[in-house]
Design an enzyme around this catalytic site. Structure first.
Site, mmCIF file in Angstrom:
data_model
loop_
_atom_site.group_PDB
_atom_site.id
_atom_site.type_symbol
_atom_site.label_atom_id
_atom_site.label_comp_id
_atom_site.label_asym_id
_atom_site.label_seq_id
_atom_site.Cartn_x
_atom_site.Cartn_y
_atom_site.Cartn_z
ATOM 1 N N GLU A 27 18.189 -25.757 2.901
ATOM 2 C CA GLU A 27 19.956 -26.215 2.982
ATOM 3 C C GLU A 27 20.963 -25.702 3.668
ATOM 4 O OE1 GLU A 27 22.979 -26.958 0.125
ATOM 5 O OE2 GLU A 27 21.978 -25.517 -2.056
ATOM 6 N N LYS A 42 28.779 -34.001 3.248
ATOM 7 C CA LYS A 42 27.705 -33.713 2.611
ATOM 8 C C LYS A 42 27.030 -34.687 2.338
ATOM 9 C CE LYS A 42 27.687 -31.871 -2.674
ATOM 10 N NZ LYS A 42 28.733 -31.311 -4.030
ATOM 11 N N VAL A 65 20.091 -30.750 -1.489
ATOM 12 C CA VAL A 65 19.127 -30.284 -2.165
ATOM 13 C C VAL A 65 18.300 -31.345 -2.087
ATOM 14 C CG1 VAL A 65 17.416 -29.781 -4.498
ATOM 15 C CG2 VAL A 65 19.178 -28.384 -3.080
ATOM 16 N N ASP A 97 27.306 -38.746 -14.688
ATOM 17 C CA ASP A 97 26.952 -38.482 -13.886
ATOM 18 C C ASP A 97 25.649 -37.540 -13.921
ATOM 19 O OD1 ASP A 97 28.089 -36.645 -11.449
ATOM 20 O OD2 ASP A 97 29.844 -35.963 -12.124
ATOM 21 N N SER A 107 22.900 -35.568 -11.012
ATOM 22 C CA SER A 107 22.710 -34.772 -9.771
ATOM 23 C C SER A 107 21.190 -36.188 -9.161
ATOM 24 C CB SER A 107 22.650 -34.114 -9.042
ATOM 25 O OG SER A 107 22.486 -32.974 -8.116
ATOM 26 N N SER A 108 21.095 -36.066 -7.774
ATOM 27 C CA SER A 108 20.650 -37.112 -7.129
ATOM 28 C C SER A 108 19.314 -35.708 -7.382
ATOM 29 C CB SER A 108 20.410 -37.630 -5.946
ATOM 30 O OG SER A 108 20.818 -36.889 -4.942
ATOM 31 N N ASP A 109 19.753 -34.296 -7.446
ATOM 32 C CA ASP A 109 18.414 -33.483 -7.160
ATOM 33 C C ASP A 109 18.118 -34.134 -8.398
ATOM 34 O OD1 ASP A 109 20.210 -32.802 -5.442
ATOM 35 O OD2 ASP A 109 20.849 -30.863 -6.057
ATOM 36 N N LYS A 119 23.206 -24.505 -11.671
ATOM 37 C CA LYS A 119 24.247 -23.916 -11.305
ATOM 38 C C LYS A 119 25.362 -23.869 -12.995
ATOM 39 C CE LYS A 119 25.580 -26.021 -7.055
ATOM 40 N NZ LYS A 119 24.155 -26.578 -6.433
#
Length: 329
Positions: A55, A117, A137, A169, A171-173, A190
């Protein structure tokens, strides 16, 4: 004869796929929709050699200049030293690039936060406006899958944010892992995130999660497959690699810094895409640079493991193709 025919068809399909992206037939007059694959990556893919996608958000948003450029070069070097070809992904002047030159890496590192981003949802906008985007990602997985790169190395994936059950909230990961057939090697999730809820969400998405040489899921800063493709499940695999013990930061020190950074983010109403960069920066400041040093160490270790897995996968495919050709004779 059927096996030989199948192997030939696979090779032809791979080459056809590469030609399609190198010389797209669906471009408009402005060139929107083209993809640029570096000669090194293109050659490796054409010949079935090991390729590792990387990435670029970690370069632009993960750490300051010039440490970001230095780390990017070192990570690519680790991949090469272990027998694979690195393919750093980014969007430069509206063109998705699979594999960056040293000049392009330096440009991205200098831009820093000025580069957008870019998650999957942002790709169309960045390309259409001919912008420069550092891929997260989800976007990196998307492009890797598009050109046939089966493995991607990152630092840590995104996940469900703390108090995500109220904020939603997420992440689209995580959704990308549920729909894109790429193996992702990371140091877990993380530690600024809600790890248990992230794992629950991955289970909901049907994602196979494996931990490398450990019985505990790694927490990023701290230590505490082929079958997926054959079954055509359509999702990715998350392989979590614990940070080496000698580089593992103190869990209590990190957690204390995270809690303080979370409070500051809430007080300043920092949410969405701005949350993770802010939290990582503050945690690094509050730990006196310990978290950044750990971050760099874990990314390089992930690159080493990722390169070895990629090489093993390439060898397995080569043996399978040879076996099919021999049985047909």
């Amino acid at each position: 004869m059927a096996s030989s025919s199948s192997s030939s068809s696979a090779a032809i399909s791979r080459l056809s796929n590469l030609r399609k992206h190198l010389h797209p037939s669906h471009l408009d007059k402005g060139g929107i929709g083209s993809i640029k694959i570096s000669p090194e990556v293109s050659d490796a893919l054409s010949n079935g050699r090991a390729v590792v996608a990387l990435e670029s958000t970690i370069i632009s948003h993960g750490m300051p200049y010039p440490k970001n450029l230095e780390t990017a070069k070192e990570v690519e070097a680790v991949v090469r030293e272990n027998g694979a070809v690195p393919a750093t992904v980014a969007i430069l002047d509206g063109i998705p690039c699979i594999g960056l030159s040293m000049e392009e890496l330096e440009k991205l590192a200098n831009l820093g936060h000025k580069a957008q981003k870019t998650a999957r949802r942002d790709i169309a906008h960045v390309v259409a406006t001919r912008g420069t985007g550092a891929t997260t990602v989800s976007a990196t997985m998307f492009f890797a899958s598009m050109v046939g790169i089966p493995l991607f190395v990152t630092g840590g994936i995104g996940g469900v944010h703390r108090h995500g059950e109220h904020t939603m909230d997420i992440s689209s990961d995580l959704t990308e892992l549920g729909r894109t057939p790429v193996a992702v090697i990371s140091a877990g999730v993380k530690s600024i995130l809600d790890i248990p809820r992230t794992l629950e969400y991955l289970e909901t998405q049907g994602v196979c999660v494996a931990a490398y040489r450990t019985n505990e899921f790694p927490a990023f800063f701290t230590e505490t497959s082929d079958a997926n493709l054959k079954l055509e499940l359509g999702g990715g695999i998350l392989i979590a690699v614990p940070i080496p013990k000698e580089h593992s930061a103190s869990g209590s020190l990190i957690e204390s810094a995270i809690q303080r950074a979370l409070d500051e983010a809430r007080d300043k109403n920092i949410i969405g895409n701005d949350a993770t960069p802010f939290l990582l920066k503050r945690v690094n400041e509050l730990t006196g640079g310990a978290s950044l040093a750990s971050n760099i160490a874990l990314v390089k270790n992930n690159a080493l493991v990722g390169a070895k897995v990629s090489v093993a996968l390439a060898k397995t495919r080569e043996r399978k193709n040879k076996g099919g050709a021999e049985s047909a004779l």
